[in-house]
Design an enzyme around this catalytic site. Structure first.
Site, short mmCIF file in Angstrom:
data_model
loop_
_atom_site.label_atom_id
_atom_site.label_comp_id
_atom_site.label_asym_id
_atom_site.label_seq_id
_atom_site.Cartn_x
_atom_site.Cartn_y
_atom_site.Cartn_z
N ASP A 15 -2.76 -6.55 -0.21
CA ASP A 15 -2.41 -6.75 -1.62
C ASP A 15 -1.09 -7.51 -1.86
O ASP A 15 -0.27 -7.08 -2.67
CB ASP A 15 -2.34 -5.39 -2.35
CG ASP A 15 -3.69 -4.68 -2.39
OD1 ASP A 15 -4.67 -5.21 -1.85
OD2 ASP A 15 -3.75 -3.59 -2.98
N LYS A 115 -11.04 -5.37 -3.42
CA LYS A 115 -11.23 -3.94 -3.65
C LYS A 115 -10.84 -3.56 -5.06
O LYS A 115 -10.08 -4.28 -5.72
CB LYS A 115 -10.45 -3.13 -2.61
CG LYS A 115 -8.96 -3.40 -2.63
CD LYS A 115 -8.27 -2.68 -1.51
CE LYS A 115 -6.78 -2.81 -1.62
NZ LYS A 115 -6.21 -2.25 -2.86
N CYS A 164 -1.20 1.56 -1.32
CA CYS A 164 -2.32 0.95 -0.57
C CYS A 164 -2.05 0.78 0.92
O CYS A 164 -2.97 0.91 1.73
CB CYS A 164 -2.73 -0.37 -1.23
SG CYS A 164 -3.47 -0.10 -2.86
C1 VGL Z 1 -1.86 -0.64 -5.55
C2 VGL Z 1 -1.59 0.81 -7.30
C3 VGL Z 1 -2.73 0.34 -7.89
C4 VGL Z 1 -1.35 -1.16 -4.25
C5 VGL Z 1 -3.03 -1.12 -6.12
O1 VGL Z 1 -1.70 -2.29 -3.86
O2 VGL Z 1 -0.58 -0.43 -3.59
N1 VGL Z 1 -1.16 0.33 -6.14
N2 VGL Z 1 -3.44 -0.63 -7.29
#
Ligand code: VGL
Ligand code: ZN
Length: 218
Positions: A15, A115, A164
């Site tokens: 991410d 995702k 994540c």
């Molecule tokens: C994430 C919160 C919501 C992350 C993704 O990448 O850590 N955190 N969606």
């Protein structure tokens, strides 16, 4: 230290997207500091396989506080019987904030796992979604993909360290991989969680290493 290839290894970059960088709606603390270590790791090209994940939500996603009237970002609710943090709207499919960060060379990636695409299920980990209404955590298929390639050692960087990255590391370990978190290639949503994150990782047999010493030996 040598820069020899790490056999049976995979790097998973989680991410690394503008919405999680400073100025984004779900900014991680000092997230811009991960860019240089990640660039260095990629330039060394020591891993056998490269995987990226991309948080990729439809509008009105269940994890957004804006989807629950009377709730505000960072509230925690029970969702299908499990705790769910409600987040600011982030990583909307097709927006600039959801793109893979432009400072990183993504050409080396073998797979990009998107995702959080199910409107009613959140997905933190690269390996499994969060709980769905049936009480299951559906697999993304990544563990199988790695096993099919005889991967044994999984190295993880990216965002967020306390969300994540943590969930990806725990699921990697549970799936039987030797799991390493490259600490300086990660940054947290909440810096106060760092002590707990370290403790949780170490308790579960996950190793914490640094970009300039992936072996983790002094
Ligand atoms: C994430 C919160 C919501 C992350 C993704 O990448 O850590 N955190 N969606
Ligand atoms: Zn998300």
């Amino acid at each position: 230290m040598t820069n020899s290839i790490l056999p049976h290894s995979a790097l998973i970059l989680v991410d690394i997207q503008p919405d999680f960088m400073p100025g984004g709606p779900l900014a991680c603390e000092q997230a811009d500091a991960i860019v240089a270590p990640v660039q260095t790791i990629l330039a060394q090209d020591r891993f056998a396989h490269y995987v990226a994940t991309q948080d990729w939500h439809p509008g009105g996603h269940i994890s957004f506080a804006s989807s629950h009237s009377g709730s505000k970002p960072f509230d925690s609710i029970a969702l299908y019987g499990h705790p769910q943090v409600l987040w600011p709207d982030h990583c909307l499919q097709g927006t600039n904030g959801a793109a893979l960060h432009e400072a990183i060379d993504w050409n080396r990636m073998n797979v990009i796992v998107r995702k959080g695409t199910d409107p009613v299920v959140d997905s933190y980990s690269a390996f499994c979604e969060n709980y769905n209404p049936a009480g299951e955590r559906p697999l993304t298929g990544l563990a199988g993909w790695l096993r099919d390639r005889q991967v044994r050692d999984v190295y993880i960087g990216g965002l967020a360290r306390d969300v994540c990255v943590l969930w990806t590391a725990q699921d990697a370990r549970a799936a039987g991989f030797n799991t390493f978190v490259i600490w300086d290639a990660t940054a947290p949503v909440t810096v106060q969680t760092d002590t707990n994150t370290r403790k949780t990782l170490l308790e579960q047999g996950i190793r914490i290493v640094y970009s300039d010493n992936l072996a983790g030996t002094p």
